[in-house]
Design a protein around this motif. Structure first.
Motif, PDB file in Angstrom:
ATOM      1  N   ASN A  56      -3.020  -3.994  -6.495  1.00  0.00           N
ATOM      2  CA  ASN A  56      -2.556  -2.850  -5.709  1.00  0.00           C
ATOM      3  C   ASN A  56      -3.592  -1.739  -5.614  1.00  0.00           C
ATOM      4  O   ASN A  56      -3.594  -0.973  -4.653  1.00  0.00           O
ATOM      5  CB  ASN A  56      -1.264  -2.275  -6.306  1.00  0.00           C
ATOM      6  N   ARG A 250       4.393  -0.939  -4.521  1.00  0.00           N
ATOM      7  CA  ARG A 250       4.192  -1.703  -3.295  1.00  0.00           C
ATOM      8  C   ARG A 250       5.066  -1.204  -2.141  1.00  0.00           C
ATOM      9  O   ARG A 250       4.641  -1.201  -0.987  1.00  0.00           O
ATOM     10  CB  ARG A 250       4.451  -3.186  -3.584  1.00  0.00           C
ATOM     11  N   THR A 328       1.046   5.604   0.199  1.00  0.00           N
ATOM     12  CA  THR A 328       1.516   4.277   0.589  1.00  0.00           C
ATOM     13  C   THR A 328       2.448   4.350   1.790  1.00  0.00           C
ATOM     14  O   THR A 328       2.357   3.536   2.720  1.00  0.00           O
ATOM     15  CB  THR A 328       2.224   3.595  -0.593  1.00  0.00           C
ATOM     16  N   ARG A 331       0.417   4.962   4.965  1.00  0.00           N
ATOM     17  CA  ARG A 331      -0.265   3.743   5.419  1.00  0.00           C
ATOM     18  C   ARG A 331       0.754   2.753   5.983  1.00  0.00           C
ATOM     19  O   ARG A 331       0.463   2.016   6.925  1.00  0.00           O
ATOM     20  CB  ARG A 331      -1.034   3.108   4.273  1.00  0.00           C
ATOM     21  N   GLY A 332       1.954   2.735   5.408  1.00  0.00           N
ATOM     22  CA  GLY A 332       2.997   1.851   5.923  1.00  0.00           C
ATOM     23  C   GLY A 332       3.387   2.195   7.346  1.00  0.00           C
ATOM     24  O   GLY A 332       3.630   1.296   8.171  1.00  0.00           O
ATOM     25  N   VAL A 335       0.825   0.742   9.658  1.00  0.00           N
ATOM     26  CA  VAL A 335       1.040  -0.691   9.885  1.00  0.00           C
ATOM     27  C   VAL A 335       2.195  -0.912  10.853  1.00  0.00           C
ATOM     28  O   VAL A 335       2.103  -1.723  11.788  1.00  0.00           O
ATOM     29  CB  VAL A 335       1.320  -1.416   8.550  1.00  0.00           C
ATOM     30  N   LEU A 358       3.821  -0.896   1.913  1.00  0.00           N
ATOM     31  CA  LEU A 358       2.670  -1.692   2.330  1.00  0.00           C
ATOM     32  C   LEU A 358       2.904  -3.177   2.101  1.00  0.00           C
ATOM     33  O   LEU A 358       2.025  -3.903   1.627  1.00  0.00           O
ATOM     34  CB  LEU A 358       1.402  -1.212   1.631  1.00  0.00           C
ATOM     35  N   TRP A 360       4.474  -6.125   4.705  1.00  0.00           N
ATOM     36  CA  TRP A 360       5.001  -6.354   6.044  1.00  0.00           C
ATOM     37  C   TRP A 360       4.890  -7.821   6.412  1.00  0.00           C
ATOM     38  O   TRP A 360       3.993  -8.528   5.933  1.00  0.00           O
ATOM     39  CB  TRP A 360       4.252  -5.498   7.077  1.00  0.00           C
ATOM     40  N   LEU A 400      -2.991  -0.878  -2.043  1.00  0.00           N
ATOM     41  CA  LEU A 400      -2.404   0.430  -1.757  1.00  0.00           C
ATOM     42  C   LEU A 400      -3.478   1.494  -1.551  1.00  0.00           C
ATOM     43  O   LEU A 400      -3.235   2.511  -0.905  1.00  0.00           O
ATOM     44  CB  LEU A 400      -1.481   0.859  -2.906  1.00  0.00           C
ATOM     45  N   LEU A 407      -7.691  -0.126   7.030  1.00  0.00           N
ATOM     46  CA  LEU A 407      -6.411  -0.664   7.473  1.00  0.00           C
ATOM     47  C   LEU A 407      -6.420  -0.879   8.979  1.00  0.00           C
ATOM     48  O   LEU A 407      -5.965  -1.918   9.484  1.00  0.00           O
ATOM     49  CB  LEU A 407      -5.287   0.291   7.067  1.00  0.00           C
TER      50      LEU A 407
END
Length: 422
Positions: A56, A250, A328, A331-332, A335, A358, A360, A400, A407
């Motif tokens: 991570n 996560r 996190t 960043r999620g 995505v 993070l 998916w 992470l 990313l």
């Protein structure tokens, strides 16, 4: 990227046919740092796999590496069984102060062995010992490990078949949305429990993943998890949350069940608890469940002191100030927006996505397409794996600590890989 097939002769001639990841990524990797790996020919790969969730904080995280090197340089204890050591004390105190106390979690800590399945086996044994019952309820498409007890509560037919013997004392129930919302949650489970003629032995415990990683990135709703916790309480069953892949941040929070506002009776943790990819696992449980006799569950490598050192460093560096969760989740969102655009652009593929934090998954109507996308992504320098019972889901599991630019680079490569398979 032009990739020359590596000289794999020793792997092919000497290593067992059971090897798997190397078949999808035909390279000989040599170095790694952060979110990137480099093979022996100098090709660089962006890592959206992160050691199946055990990295991570990225490869060779400099903060953790420094702590580990300092410990080794001073001849710190490496192997300690369950002896008291300074490294274990530092980890326990940090884990209590940084993770447990701020969340008001009443857990005792057990070191059951080096791997996730060791943690699951100890959780199942403890639940059966406490309740005096054998049966465990798990869920469709669950994955809990490859040893026999863990396989008995795993759904995947291919992995179960590898046991070679009947897998007993486990009963599967439908995971959240398994029946597409056509049946009220837990209707079947409740009916079996109350019917003396159902044939279901009263379970000692229920084991669940809040997000099924190997099962296809199936995300349980918070209200479903709360209802499950209530059912367990009312029916005198222990609730075990397997947080081996989805824990350690996560999904955003340190524990994936925090969003639902529940407190499981038992929690299994592994993969990224050491932070550095070193083998380590925990079985956490409420104090009143600590009915073990000394040595009743043990293991030679349950005291991996270098892992204690890097785990302590990871908690101090990433969880003491509360910023890791925010990073996190941000960043999620990055995505999610990219996957939305990808699915909109390629609507005719019947693509859909789902996830949290993070982790998916990108699913296609044609199950074979996911493997094609991963193969093309490798050629583009991106490491991705599939998940789901038919390997129909492309699984995104970046570190992470990945930067927004890294990313974005990986997501662009994914989009190119999808486009190349149309």
């Amino acid at each position: 990227m032009t990739i020359t097939p590596p000289a794999l002769s020793v792997f092919e001639s000497l290593e067992s046919e059971v090897r798997s990841y190397c078949r999808g990524w035909p390279a000989v990797f040599d170095r790694a740092q952060g979110a990137r790996l480099t093979d022996e020919d100098g090709h660089s790969y962006l890592d959206f796999f992160a050691g199946a969730g055990s990295l991570n904080y990225g490869h060779n995280n400099p903060v953790l590496k420094r702590a580990l090197l300092d410990y080794i340089e001073r001849d710190g204890i490496t192997h300690g069984l369950d002896m008291a050591t300074t490294a274990k004390r530092a980890f326990l105190e940090t884990f209590q102060n940084v993770i447990l106390r701020p969340r008001d979690l009443p857990y005792k800590v057990m070191f059951p062995g080096p791997t996730g399945t060791n943690a699951v086996e100890s959780a199942l044994k403890l639940a059966r010992k406490v309740k005096g019952r054998e049966s465990i309820v798990s869920f469709t498409n669950a994955f809990h490990g490859m040893s026999l007890g863990s396989l008995a509560v795993t759904g995947n037919a291919f992995k179960r078949a590898g046991a070679g013997i009947p897998l007993v004392h486990g009963t599967p129930m439908p995971f959240d949305n398994y029946l597409d919302g056509r049946v009220p949650d837990f209707l079947w489970f409740e009916r079996l429990l109350e019917d003396q003629g159902s044939g279901l032995n009263k379970p000692a415990a229920v084991i669940v993943e809040t997000v099924q990683g190997e099962g296809g990135i199936n995300v349980a709703r918070p209200e479903w998890l709360r209802a499950l916790a209530d059912l367990c309480r009312r029916r005198d069953m222990l609730l075990i949350v397997d947080d081996i892949q989805m824990g350690c941040g996560r999904t955003g929070a340190f524990f994936s069940f925090e969003e639902a506002g529940i407190v499981p009776d038992i929690v299994t943790v592994s993969k990224s608890i050491s932070g550095y990819g070193l083998p380590m696992s925990l079985c956490l449980f409420k104090g009143e469940l600590d009915v073990w006799e000394p040595g009743e569950h043990n293991g030679t490598f349950r005291g991996n002191n270098p892992a204690f050192v890097t785990a302590t460093a990871a908690l101090d560096a990433y969880w003491a100030d509360g910023q890791m969760e925010k990073h996190t989740l941000a960043r999620g969102e990055q995505v999610e927006q990219a996957l939305l655009a990808l699915c909109t652009e390629h609507g005719r593929l019947g693509a859909s996505y789902r996830g949290r934090g993070l982790v998916w998954g990108l699913e296609f109507a044609d199950p074979a397409r996911a493997s094609e996308v991963c193969a093309r992504a490798f050629e583009l320098g991106l490491l991705l794996e599939t998940s789901g019972p038919k390997s129909e889901v492309v699984k995104l599991l970046p570190p992470l600590t990945i930067t927004p630019d890294e990313l974005d680079e990986g997501l662009r490569s994914l989009a190119r890989a999808v486009a190349a398979t149309v």
